[in-house]
Write a protein that holds these residues in place. Structure first.
Motif, mmCIF file in Angstrom:
data_model
loop_
_atom_site.group_PDB
_atom_site.id
_atom_site.type_symbol
_atom_site.label_atom_id
_atom_site.label_comp_id
_atom_site.label_asym_id
_atom_site.label_seq_id
_atom_site.Cartn_x
_atom_site.Cartn_y
_atom_site.Cartn_z
ATOM 1 N N LEU A 171 0.801 -1.216 0.000
ATOM 2 C CA LEU A 171 0.000 0.000 0.000
ATOM 3 C C LEU A 171 0.838 1.271 0.000
ATOM 4 O O LEU A 171 0.316 2.366 -0.185
ATOM 5 C CB LEU A 171 -0.915 0.015 1.231
ATOM 6 N N SER A 173 2.808 2.461 -2.146
ATOM 7 C CA SER A 173 2.791 3.156 -3.430
ATOM 8 C C SER A 173 1.561 4.024 -3.586
ATOM 9 O O SER A 173 1.512 4.888 -4.459
ATOM 10 C CB SER A 173 2.851 2.141 -4.574
ATOM 11 N N MET A 174 0.537 3.809 -2.715
ATOM 12 C CA MET A 174 -0.698 4.576 -2.842
ATOM 13 C C MET A 174 -0.589 5.934 -2.174
ATOM 14 O O MET A 174 -1.420 6.799 -2.376
ATOM 15 C CB MET A 174 -1.862 3.797 -2.228
ATOM 16 N N ALA A 179 -4.757 7.307 -3.238
ATOM 17 C CA ALA A 179 -5.207 7.362 -1.860
ATOM 18 C C ALA A 179 -5.056 8.749 -1.261
ATOM 19 O O ALA A 179 -5.500 8.986 -0.155
ATOM 20 C CB ALA A 179 -4.435 6.349 -1.009
ATOM 21 N N ALA A 336 3.069 -8.236 0.591
ATOM 22 C CA ALA A 336 1.662 -7.856 0.515
ATOM 23 C C ALA A 336 0.755 -8.893 1.158
ATOM 24 O O ALA A 336 -0.444 -8.667 1.298
ATOM 25 C CB ALA A 336 1.254 -7.652 -0.939
ATOM 26 N N ASN A 388 -3.774 -3.363 -4.653
ATOM 27 C CA ASN A 388 -3.925 -1.927 -4.892
ATOM 28 C C ASN A 388 -4.871 -1.667 -6.063
ATOM 29 O O ASN A 388 -4.857 -2.379 -7.070
ATOM 30 C CB ASN A 388 -2.573 -1.296 -5.207
ATOM 31 N N THR A 389 -5.698 -0.635 -5.921
ATOM 32 C CA THR A 389 -6.589 -0.197 -6.989
ATOM 33 C C THR A 389 -6.539 1.324 -7.092
ATOM 34 O O THR A 389 -5.916 1.995 -6.266
ATOM 35 C CB THR A 389 -8.039 -0.644 -6.718
ATOM 36 N N ALA A 393 -7.690 0.260 -1.706
ATOM 37 C CA ALA A 393 -7.130 -1.090 -1.643
ATOM 38 C C ALA A 393 -8.234 -2.085 -1.335
ATOM 39 O O ALA A 393 -9.185 -1.776 -0.595
ATOM 40 C CB ALA A 393 -6.042 -1.172 -0.591
#
Length: 485
Positions: A171, A173-174, A179, A336, A388-389, A393
């Protein structure tokens, strides 16, 4: 000549006297024989498939009938007492096989007679204990799922409330991306959660307990505060609604139990590095309503009245319970993905108040107060993975656990007829009834997913089922929201 005639007459008279005495003796012997046969018919084991519950019912019905018969010789019975005597008399006549003469319930088939015996038994009262144990642990499981979020869920991320300075590679990278600059964790100390759960299940019948279906709806609202980065305290209030129905069978005419439950829980979790320990203390109460139908379809030739054998008994009672839970575990971070083996010990102590039925006339029962205790050890492992999206997440989760019941042994409950008249110096017959032996070992499987958004907001859904129980099948779906402030 006259002397000879007198001798002859005396011989004839003596013969008649002897014959009269013999006839009386034979009549007395026949009466004694019939009494012995009827007694053995009632009390001796039978060759058909009558259950232990039904055999005990024969003994109890006979004893209650005898009490009322003795009281009848001392005083005039009230109409309701006389009604109970007449109903029990009809049962005993049926058991003795006298229905062919138009008395009793008119039942000659053995299975129908046994079904009639169980109709006047009180095995339905054991359903309170089973529903109470499952409901209490269901509320506890809601808080247990909260612990995982407070500790950071997958590898240290606080995806629910009370977010702190946790990180997870999947997470990171968000941050500054979809985010937002504050990331998924905003650092709030105060958090809250709200869960809604729906459970449906089925319990198979045995010789001791009736089969029934049930649906449970529950909700829990909690607030917690992060005292230190590794210590959280919280409080939660829960509500549950149970609706169960006895399955219609030859020996069960219907009925069911409904319950409204309320609970208040204090909980805490502490973690240091990958190790954690958590605890729960909970108090709850339940308000019960039960209805028990008594129905025996009368056979041809019976002199009984059908209205006397189609009744519904109603009862209201309540219970209090205390629940304690303690758990320890270890988080294994695999990037992850996170694995968490854990051990838990759950204890429940509950007292169900005694009660008196209404609405069933002669067949109303008084049920004594009784207790239910349970001690369950749980060993399991959970796994989570972060995906991740663009909007945040998604964290799927799976778990499996083995549970062992240490304490919830077979309980003996007691009940008696409300309207049983008792002679001077006597006491009413108390019917004992045993609950079914609980499953000692079973497995719990769960699947779920969380959606984590900015500012620590989270939506989640979870499914859980139990495998390995002999009689019980259950499916639970839980959904909710978690927020931080």
């Amino acid at each position: 000549m006259n002397a000879g005639r007198k001798i002859q007459e005396n011989k004839i008279s003596s013969c008649l006297i002897v014959k009269s005495v013999d006839i009386k003796r034979v009549a007395v012997n026949v009466w004694i024989l019939l009494f012995v046969i009827s007694y053995l018919t009632i009390n001796a084991p039978v060759v058909n498939a009558r259950t232990a519950l039904q055999d005990a019912q024969v003994q109890g019905v006979n004893a209650s009938w005898s009490n009322i018969a003795a009281a009848m010789s001392e005083r005039q019975l009230m109409p309701i007492e006389r009604a109970l005597f007449d109903r029990l008399d009809e049962v005993l006549q049926t058991v003795m096989g006298m229905s062919a003469n138009g008395v009793g319930l008119g039942l000659s088939d053995a299975n129908s007679v046994d079904a009639a015996l169980q109709q006047v038994a009180g095995e339905e009262v054991t359903s309170f204990g089973s529903s109470l144990t499952d409901s209490s642990y269901s509320q506890m499981n809601t808080i247990v799922s909260r612990f995982a979020q407070l500790r950071g869920g997958a590898g240290g991320l606080t995806v629910a409330s009370s977010g702190s300075n946790s990180n997870i590679p999947g997470l990171m990278s968000m941050r500054g991306g979809s985010a937002g600059a504050d990331g998924l964790v905003s650092g709030g100390r105060l958090g809250s959660f709200f869960n809604v759960a729906i459970a449906t299940g089925e319990v198979d019948g045995t010789d001791k307990e009736n089969a029934y279906d049930y649906d449970t709806y529950g909700a829990m609202l909690g607030v917690d505060y992060r005292i230190t980065p590794s210590l959280v305290l919280g409080i939660a209030a829960g509500y549950s609604d149970l609706d169960s129905s006895f399955q219609h069978e030859a020996v069960v005419a219907g009925g069911g139990v409904t319950a409204d439950g309320y609970s208040l829980s204090l909980y805490s979790t502490f973690y240091r590095g990958a190790f954690y320990i958590d605890g729960i203390v909970s108090y709850g109460s339940n308000d019960y309503e039960m209805n028990r139908r008594v129905f025996v379809p009368l056979g041809a030739g019976s002199a009984a009245t059908q209205a006397d054998w189609d009744l519904t008994a109603n009862a209201i009672t309540e219970s209090d319970q205390h629940v304690l839970g303690l758990g320890v575990g270890y988080e294994i971070n695999l990037g992850a993905t996170s694995l968490s083996p854990y051990l838990r010990l759950n204890y429940m102590e509950s007292q169900i108040d005694g009660y008196q039925e209404t609405g069933a006339g002669a067949f109303e029962f008084i049920v004594d107060r009784y207790e239910v205790d349970s001690l369950v050890a749980v060993a399991g492992v959970s796994a989570t993975h972060v995906v991740n999206t663009r909007f945040g997440a998604v964290i799927p989760q799976a778990r499996i656990a083995w549970a062992h019941e240490h304490q919830n042994d077979t309980d003996t409950l007691h009940y008696r007829y409300v309207w049983e008249a008792v002679p001077s110096g006597g006491s009413p017959w108390v019917f004992p009834i045993e609950s079914e032996e609980p499953d000692r070992d079973y497995f719990v499987f769960g699947l779920g997913a969380s959606g984590v958004f900015t500012r620590g907001a989270q939506l989640f859904v979870d499914y859980q089922t139990v495998v390995g129980r002999r009689r019980i099948s259950e499916h639970v779906i839980t959904g909710g929201v978690r927020l931080e402030f």
